[in-house]
Design a protein around this motif. Sequence first.
Motif, PDB file in Angstrom:
ATOM      1  N   VAL A  48       0.918  -1.273   0.029  1.00 27.41           N
ATOM      2  CA  VAL A  48      -0.086   0.071  -0.014  1.00 27.41           C
ATOM      3  C   VAL A  48       0.905   1.341   0.022  1.00 27.41           C
ATOM      4  O   VAL A  48       0.690   2.235  -0.792  1.00 27.41           O
ATOM      5  CB  VAL A  48      -1.025   0.013   1.417  1.00 27.41           C
ATOM      6  CG1 VAL A  48      -1.601   1.384   1.490  1.00 27.41           C
ATOM      7  CG2 VAL A  48      -2.070  -1.131   0.983  1.00 27.41           C
ATOM      8  N   ILE A  49       1.881   1.065   0.836  1.00 29.97           N
ATOM      9  CA  ILE A  49       2.881   2.451   0.963  1.00 29.97           C
ATOM     10  C   ILE A  49       3.557   2.527  -0.376  1.00 29.97           C
ATOM     11  O   ILE A  49       3.730   3.741  -0.814  1.00 29.97           O
ATOM     12  CB  ILE A  49       3.714   2.425   2.094  1.00 29.97           C
ATOM     13  CG1 ILE A  49       2.718   2.458   3.347  1.00 29.97           C
ATOM     14  CG2 ILE A  49       4.905   3.433   2.084  1.00 29.97           C
ATOM     15  CD1 ILE A  49       3.649   2.181   4.717  1.00 29.97           C
ATOM     16  N   ALA A  50       3.811   1.701  -0.900  1.00 33.45           N
ATOM     17  CA  ALA A  50       4.814   1.745  -2.030  1.00 33.45           C
ATOM     18  C   ALA A  50       3.996   2.118  -3.291  1.00 33.45           C
ATOM     19  O   ALA A  50       4.444   2.831  -4.154  1.00 33.45           O
ATOM     20  CB  ALA A  50       5.166   0.307  -2.495  1.00 33.45           C
ATOM     21  N   ALA A  51       2.609   1.841  -3.307  1.00 35.00           N
ATOM     22  CA  ALA A  51       1.807   2.171  -4.335  1.00 35.00           C
ATOM     23  C   ALA A  51       1.366   3.666  -4.182  1.00 35.00           C
ATOM     24  O   ALA A  51       1.577   4.524  -5.173  1.00 35.00           O
ATOM     25  CB  ALA A  51       0.253   1.354  -4.318  1.00 35.00           C
ATOM     26  N   ALA A  86       4.581   6.730   7.756  1.00 32.73           N
ATOM     27  CA  ALA A  86       4.563   5.453   7.143  1.00 32.73           C
ATOM     28  C   ALA A  86       4.919   4.281   8.027  1.00 32.73           C
ATOM     29  O   ALA A  86       4.695   3.175   7.939  1.00 32.73           O
ATOM     30  CB  ALA A  86       5.533   5.583   5.929  1.00 32.73           C
ATOM     31  N   GLY A  87       5.931   4.655   9.205  1.00 31.67           N
ATOM     32  CA  GLY A  87       6.460   3.433  10.068  1.00 31.67           C
ATOM     33  C   GLY A  87       5.166   3.136  11.027  1.00 31.67           C
ATOM     34  O   GLY A  87       5.454   2.077  11.517  1.00 31.67           O
ATOM     35  N   ALA A  88       4.292   4.128  11.002  1.00 36.96           N
ATOM     36  CA  ALA A  88       3.264   3.819  12.101  1.00 36.96           C
ATOM     37  C   ALA A  88       2.163   2.819  11.627  1.00 36.96           C
ATOM     38  O   ALA A  88       1.241   2.385  12.190  1.00 36.96           O
ATOM     39  CB  ALA A  88       2.497   5.151  12.450  1.00 36.96           C
ATOM     40  N   VAL A  89       1.917   2.731  10.030  1.00 36.61           N
ATOM     41  CA  VAL A  89       0.767   1.731   9.860  1.00 36.61           C
ATOM     42  C   VAL A  89       1.038   0.402  10.049  1.00 36.61           C
ATOM     43  O   VAL A  89       0.088  -0.076  10.396  1.00 36.61           O
ATOM     44  CB  VAL A  89       1.202   1.698   7.924  1.00 36.61           C
ATOM     45  CG1 VAL A  89       0.184   1.004   7.468  1.00 36.61           C
ATOM     46  CG2 VAL A  89       0.907   3.211   7.422  1.00 36.61           C
TER      47      VAL A  89
END
Length: 484
Positions: A48-51, A86-89
Amino acid sequence: MKGRNLRAALHVSAVFATWLAALMLIPALTDLYYGNSDWIVFAISSAVIAALATIIAAATRGIRPAYSTRFAFLLVNCLWLTFAVAGAVPFVESSLKLSLADAFFESMSGITTTGSTVISGLDGLPPGLLLWRSILQWVGGLGVIGLGLFILPYLKIGGSSIFKLESSDRYDRPFSRFSTFATSIISIYATSTFVCATLYAMSGMSGFDAINHAMTTVSTGGYSTHDASFGYFPNLSTQWVAIICMLVGATPFTALVVLMLRRRIDMFRDNQVIVMLGYTLGLGVILALYLRVNHTEDFGPGLEHAIFNIVSLVTTTGYANADYLQWGPFAISLVFMATFLGGCSGSTAGGVKAYRWIALYGIMRRALDRFIYPSSVASVRSGRDTVDEETLEIVLLFFTAFILVWSLVTVALTLTGTDFTTAMSGALTALSNVGPGLGEVIGPSGNFAPLSDMAKWILSFAMLFGRLEIFTVLVLAAPSFWRE
């Protein structure tokens, strides 16, 4: 501030987010290896983050602003916030099901190498989550900017200037080309981590514990894989490995590069290293003598307990091998003092830092001399070097801003219902990026989970202020910063 600068900052932040997405595959594979279902969480979070990052990077592609100090400030803040969000996801989606406030707090604490935590039951936590916490601190220790030194040149951005904004590195670069310097720093950082992990394993740690603690020791972060922190490891050799590696993490990176690549011991001629080692050893010996006299503890074990915890606090690592709040008021006052001090400039350590204490001492001494000899003209020196007036002004401004922000954060925390001791020490430990605070709630035997969500949001941004040394964040509040 021109719109294209903001778009360019978003573009670089999105590129960095893809790096973080790739790193999430490491804990995913770890959980898969150990048979834990959380591997799916990390795999989905990574995708998800990469997209999203790819879409944002593509939408803002082609923006190449001319380098400016304002853009550097904006970029540094965007990068740190991107990594924290992002690190919290994975924390939100994992089996822990942390709230947004808890997940952001844990991620910000990791990426700023603060080490405060809202998570209990670390001994039973999935291995992937434990490793993810360590990875965040390892990345934060080097600095988000450090990881992007090979990406920034294509944007024609001055990497050296931005690196100094993030790290307050005052050393002259030992190489003429910044790319060589950057490669050397990353290599030394990785090598130090590997050596630390090897020494931990040789001292009796399991392989998994050794890898995690090496990442959080060299980064002076302090996340552990056990609720008891280093109290879980009674082996004396393990404790001393940690002490040495924490001190290595708190010394200037440039000095380590010069030592390892050019075999020069410049660090031992640097006043800030000598001063840091001096006040660390001094406080450790005083605390050990106090424990011997007042707690009838043998000097040997007392010295080991005292040195370990003082080194951990001075280097802003935040490990603990005992609950030092049980040692009495005098010990607590020494611990409180150690929370202020900090390591060296250009290291992974936070806090006020030794070179500022040197400059402040010089300013005070010069002022006293002028009281006695009003017409005297004297300069402030650090070793053989004269400290210029601009640097002295910045040091005084930093101290003023530090006390002001600390006071405001303390007041804000009390408004959330937090008791004064917890609020005061919590604000200090967040700004200094140390980890544990004072009191029963956030002391070395507790954590930050009982605090309200609002208190956690406040402390999260206080950590960012501390890691970026206040003014890098505070400048964004100036109206002139956003004018065209």
